[in-house]
Design a protein around this motif. Sequence first.
Motif, PDB file in Angstrom:
ATOM      1  N   VAL A 197      -6.501   3.232  -1.781  1.00 59.90           N
ATOM      2  CA  VAL A 197      -5.945   2.164  -0.942  1.00 59.90           C
ATOM      3  C   VAL A 197      -6.942   1.032  -0.706  1.00 59.90           C
ATOM      4  O   VAL A 197      -6.668   0.113   0.059  1.00 59.90           O
ATOM      5  N   GLY A 198      -8.109   1.124  -1.350  1.00 64.74           N
ATOM      6  CA  GLY A 198      -9.065   0.026  -1.274  1.00 64.74           C
ATOM      7  C   GLY A 198      -9.912  -0.007  -0.024  1.00 64.74           C
ATOM      8  O   GLY A 198     -10.320  -1.091   0.418  1.00 64.74           O
ATOM      9  N   PHE A 251     -12.376  10.481  -7.601  1.00 65.58           N
ATOM     10  CA  PHE A 251     -11.946  10.783  -8.969  1.00 65.58           C
ATOM     11  C   PHE A 251     -10.725   9.938  -9.362  1.00 65.58           C
ATOM     12  O   PHE A 251      -9.944  10.316 -10.244  1.00 65.58           O
ATOM     13  N   LYS A 252     -10.601   8.778  -8.730  1.00 68.24           N
ATOM     14  CA  LYS A 252      -9.510   7.874  -9.081  1.00 68.24           C
ATOM     15  C   LYS A 252      -9.530   7.516 -10.561  1.00 68.24           C
ATOM     16  O   LYS A 252      -8.484   7.423 -11.210  1.00 68.24           O
ATOM     17  N   SER A 253     -10.727   7.348 -11.126  1.00 64.00           N
ATOM     18  CA  SER A 253     -10.822   6.999 -12.546  1.00 64.00           C
ATOM     19  C   SER A 253     -10.314   8.117 -13.443  1.00 64.00           C
ATOM     20  O   SER A 253      -9.823   7.873 -14.550  1.00 64.00           O
ATOM     21  N   ARG A 267       0.837  -1.199   0.000  1.00 68.46           N
ATOM     22  CA  ARG A 267       0.000   0.000   0.000  1.00 68.46           C
ATOM     23  C   ARG A 267       0.870   1.246   0.000  1.00 68.46           C
ATOM     24  O   ARG A 267       1.919   1.285   0.644  1.00 68.46           O
ATOM     25  N   PRO A 268       0.437   2.295  -0.693  1.00 70.75           N
ATOM     26  CA  PRO A 268       1.290   3.476  -0.821  1.00 70.75           C
ATOM     27  C   PRO A 268       1.277   4.340   0.430  1.00 70.75           C
ATOM     28  O   PRO A 268       0.303   4.380   1.185  1.00 70.75           O
ATOM     29  N   ASN A 269       2.368   5.055   0.634  1.00 70.87           N
ATOM     30  CA  ASN A 269       2.396   6.152   1.580  1.00 70.87           C
ATOM     31  C   ASN A 269       1.730   7.371   0.932  1.00 70.87           C
ATOM     32  O   ASN A 269       1.545   7.423  -0.281  1.00 70.87           O
ATOM     33  N   ALA A 271     -12.900  10.451  -0.410  1.00 71.12           N
ATOM     34  CA  ALA A 271     -13.313   9.272  -1.165  1.00 71.12           C
ATOM     35  C   ALA A 271     -12.199   8.801  -2.096  1.00 71.12           C
ATOM     36  O   ALA A 271     -11.996   7.592  -2.282  1.00 71.12           O
ATOM     37  N   THR A 272     -11.462   9.727  -2.693  1.00 72.57           N
ATOM     38  CA  THR A 272     -10.413   9.362  -3.641  1.00 72.57           C
ATOM     39  C   THR A 272      -9.241   8.696  -2.939  1.00 72.57           C
ATOM     40  O   THR A 272      -8.719   7.672  -3.413  1.00 72.57           O
TER      41      THR A 272
END
Length: 520
Positions: free
Chosen positions: A405-406, A418-420, A4-6, A399-400
């Motif tokens: 991170v799921g 707005f991840k998409s 998972r990202p920082n 939300a983004t």
Amino acid sequence: MTKRPNFLFLITDQQRADWLGCYGHPVLKTPHIDSIAARGTRFDNFHVASPVCMPNRASLLTGRYPSLHGLRHNGCRLPLSANTFVDLLAEDGYHTAAIGKSHLQPFTDMPPMGKTLEEIAKQKEAWKADTGNYDQEEPGQYTADGRYAFKTPYYGYQHVDMVTTHGDRCGGHYHQWFRENADDWEALHDDANELPHGYTCPQAYRTPIPEDLYPTAYVRDRAIDYLNTRVGKDAPFFSFVSFPDPHHPFNPPGKYWDMYSPDDFDVSLPYSAHQNPTPPMRWLDANLQSGGGQSTPQTAQMLTDRHLKEAMALTAGMMACVDDAVGEILNTLEQNGQLENTVICYTSDHGDYLGDFNMLLKGALPFRSVTRVPFIWSDPADRSAGTSDALASTVDLAATILDRVGIAPFNGNQGKSFKSVLTDGGSVRDELLVEFNDGGIRLGFPKPARVRSLLTPEWRYTMYLDEDWGELYDLGADPNETLNLWDSADHFEMRAHLAERLTHHLTAQMDESPAADRIA
């Protein structure tokens, strides 16, 4: 499983979108912040949920509008019972830190405009008093020597290094650190020791505080310290790094004071450019002509071209100071080997009129200069440079980040991920809501202003509570919002359509949380 990202989330205070090199500013140089855009997505149509510090910062954390999260205007507080996306990250194993300005609770001990503390104490409210700990940002916690032991978690943050207020005399942990590290700290805080200068614009102050003791340097160094502590740790981190600048007063330290000259700047959108100014604009102009001044240091005002150019030059100096600090933080991230797995975000909590229609600071008039802010997302999954004109809001950030991170957002979240947009382009919104609630009477309004705006890519429609006038701007034909079409007969149909759409947004301002757990 993919690691998972920082997150390194960088935020400034009171910076309009076009005050960065990567957003096309003709004078200001911000190479380090620009480098984030050079390896990420720059949003060109990103707006705040509310163009004021505290409400919008609470909307960022909660993914909810001020009408619902409760921090309606400056001086209110975000309920400790509020869920934040930082809470959810912490519950899912992230280490979370807030470094710098938070401003989710009041950081002064002064009463609101037009009231006394005694009147506030006697006032009966619709809700019984919330007796939680709401004084952690107030100055009384930081008067003793040493370091105030901040009680965490704080809205989800497990580590807090607090900086409060603005300018060269910030409070919080910074103030305690400053007293320990400046032998002559009282002299450095004495107005009598201001360094000489020729500026005459309101709130221009040439601080004697050296660059390495200035609040921007403190936020930089504490952020670097935090990043160093996370090296080799299994848990990913979310670090919220919040600079109090370039918010007024205008006091860039050291070499940054005269890095830019007022003569470098133009008032490109003067008051005369607006073809039919609204009543508050006319009030501000009359106030300027009569020498009326401000009701508070935070109140918007109109100024002469010369004073505005001075404010611009000093703001540019403050931004250059921030940019250099960002560069050192990014360098630490890279040297530590953390860059390859860290999402970097950059934004601001709201803008500043900063010369538009000869106005300065922020207020009830929701021009793009105060609602549109920079937003940059640089993701290790794809560091290629790009731009997006997708409409997006501060309310969408929670939300983004959770989507990235799921983690599912909590019930009652009002934002849209707005991840998409980041991965596939396109858009997720056709329109968005901007709220403004004033905490006092100003700008000629008969009572504290209540303002609601609907923004689309082509239009801005604004209603003012109990006023018989409003605003309608065709952003395609008039991007600088110089002709108010509210009374245009040719635009009554569009005005009615946007009014209906705004009504839908206002109808949605019902809290869906908590969800019902019985049929009746």
